[in-house]
Design a protein around this motif. Sequence first.
Motif, PDB file in Angstrom:
ATOM      1  N   ARG A  42     -19.750 -15.528   8.765  1.00 10.28           N
ATOM      2  CA  ARG A  42     -20.594 -15.670   9.739  1.00 10.28           C
ATOM      3  C   ARG A  42     -20.915 -14.484  10.684  1.00 10.28           C
ATOM      4  O   ARG A  42     -21.875 -14.200  11.089  1.00 10.28           O
ATOM      5  N   HIS A  43     -19.623 -13.786  10.720  1.00  8.02           N
ATOM      6  CA  HIS A  43     -19.614 -12.482  11.706  1.00  8.02           C
ATOM      7  C   HIS A  43     -19.082 -11.205  10.903  1.00  8.02           C
ATOM      8  O   HIS A  43     -17.964 -11.505  10.681  1.00  8.02           O
ATOM      9  N   TYR A  81     -29.162  -9.555   7.180  1.00  7.42           N
ATOM     10  CA  TYR A  81     -29.982 -11.132   7.750  1.00  7.42           C
ATOM     11  C   TYR A  81     -30.612 -11.471   6.572  1.00  7.42           C
ATOM     12  O   TYR A  81     -30.649 -12.831   6.215  1.00  7.42           O
ATOM     13  N   GLY A  84     -27.908 -13.811   5.175  1.00  2.00           N
ATOM     14  CA  GLY A  84     -27.467 -15.079   5.776  1.00  2.00           C
ATOM     15  C   GLY A  84     -26.471 -14.705   6.692  1.00  2.00           C
ATOM     16  O   GLY A  84     -25.792 -15.804   7.614  1.00  2.00           O
ATOM     17  N   ARG A  86     -24.894 -14.258  10.391  1.00  3.96           N
ATOM     18  CA  ARG A  86     -25.638 -14.678  11.570  1.00  3.96           C
ATOM     19  C   ARG A  86     -25.234 -13.950  12.860  1.00  3.96           C
ATOM     20  O   ARG A  86     -25.812 -13.790  13.870  1.00  3.96           O
ATOM     21  N   GLN A  87     -24.192 -12.830  12.572  1.00  2.28           N
ATOM     22  CA  GLN A  87     -23.647 -11.999  13.726  1.00  2.28           C
ATOM     23  C   GLN A  87     -23.107 -10.673  13.294  1.00  2.28           C
ATOM     24  O   GLN A  87     -22.493 -10.702  12.318  1.00  2.28           O
ATOM     25  N   TYR A 129     -36.851 -10.983  12.801  1.00  2.00           N
ATOM     26  CA  TYR A 129     -36.008 -11.712  12.528  1.00  2.00           C
ATOM     27  C   TYR A 129     -35.472 -12.542  13.786  1.00  2.00           C
ATOM     28  O   TYR A 129     -34.474 -13.353  13.806  1.00  2.00           O
ATOM     29  N   GLY A 162     -32.597 -16.051  16.838  1.00  2.00           N
ATOM     30  CA  GLY A 162     -32.399 -15.859  15.380  1.00  2.00           C
ATOM     31  C   GLY A 162     -30.835 -14.887  15.297  1.00  2.00           C
ATOM     32  O   GLY A 162     -29.890 -15.564  16.404  1.00  2.00           O
ATOM     33  N   PRO A 163     -30.395 -14.385  14.436  1.00  2.00           N
ATOM     34  CA  PRO A 163     -29.063 -13.794  14.323  1.00  2.00           C
ATOM     35  C   PRO A 163     -28.773 -12.883  15.826  1.00  2.00           C
ATOM     36  O   PRO A 163     -29.531 -12.683  16.544  1.00  2.00           O
ATOM     37  N   ARG A 164     -27.576 -12.645  15.754  1.00  2.00           N
ATOM     38  CA  ARG A 164     -26.979 -11.875  16.812  1.00  2.00           C
ATOM     39  C   ARG A 164     -26.543 -10.367  16.498  1.00  2.00           C
ATOM     40  O   ARG A 164     -26.043 -10.242  15.410  1.00  2.00           O
TER      41      ARG A 164
END
Length: 291
Positions: A42-43, A81, A84, A86-87, A129, A162-164
């Motif tokens: 995720r990160h 991105y 997938g 997200r951060q 994005y 969107g993503p960070r």
Amino acid sequence: MYDSLCFTDFGVAAWISKLYGIFISKITSLLFFLVQLGPIPRHLAIIMDGNRRWAKQRGLAPSEGHPWGSKTLTNALQWCYDSGIRQLTLFAFSIENYKRPEEERQRLFELAKEKLTEMLDSRDIIQRYRVKVKLVGDLSLLPEDLQRLMHSVMKETAENEGPRLNICFSYTARDEICTALVHMLNDILERKLSFKDIDASLLDEYIARGQGLSKECLAPDIILRTSGEARLSDFLLWQSSYSLLYFSDRMWPDFGLWDFLQLLFWYQRHWREYQQLRQRQEHCQRHKEGV
């Protein structure tokens, strides 16, 4: 006849180049499809190391490695991105970097301005994005024009869903922790807080508040460092207690798509172990809170 032959050769070369580009695009899409069959972090946090050594190995001035590292960053954003993630948190400029020669510092600041200006362009990957950008660190130490540009980017992307992207600029973990402790001490002196309230979770909150982040933005699943160095160099020291650490021998300007995919496959091999660590951490926290 000679001109016609040259034109034909040029046309064939252009056709082959286009066909090669399509082939690479299809292969890349297939690789991302395959990697997404497993767990994706995720990160991801990255220490983008090796620009100066990369330049020295090629007989260039140390500062000449940074533009090449900037190109790798553009590619890395796209890979993250598309896969997938997200951060993404980047270690772009340490407070320790103020000790470097003036010429190199100014080169880094100019590159930062170029990248931040690109982020405001509607055609840039950040806008495409819908990425939310946050600059993390003691920005007051930076030139005023760079500060203004950073705040413009944060304001422009604040509503993006969107993503960070967290960019640590003028940052060290020790400075971050000290700043949070000072704010905590001030609240104790102002009787907004008592000593019995202090625990690790509270320090999480103060660190997040000091950087203008939510607590969910703090802990990376995996930290990548390039260039063969196996240390964190004062990056996310508090947040990385349960993060997986991945050290690549590649210099950052040479870090390519296959290196990135290797990182993701490595994460997937260690994912179960990582989940167990996270679960133990959460269990200990709930037990301490009496939940």
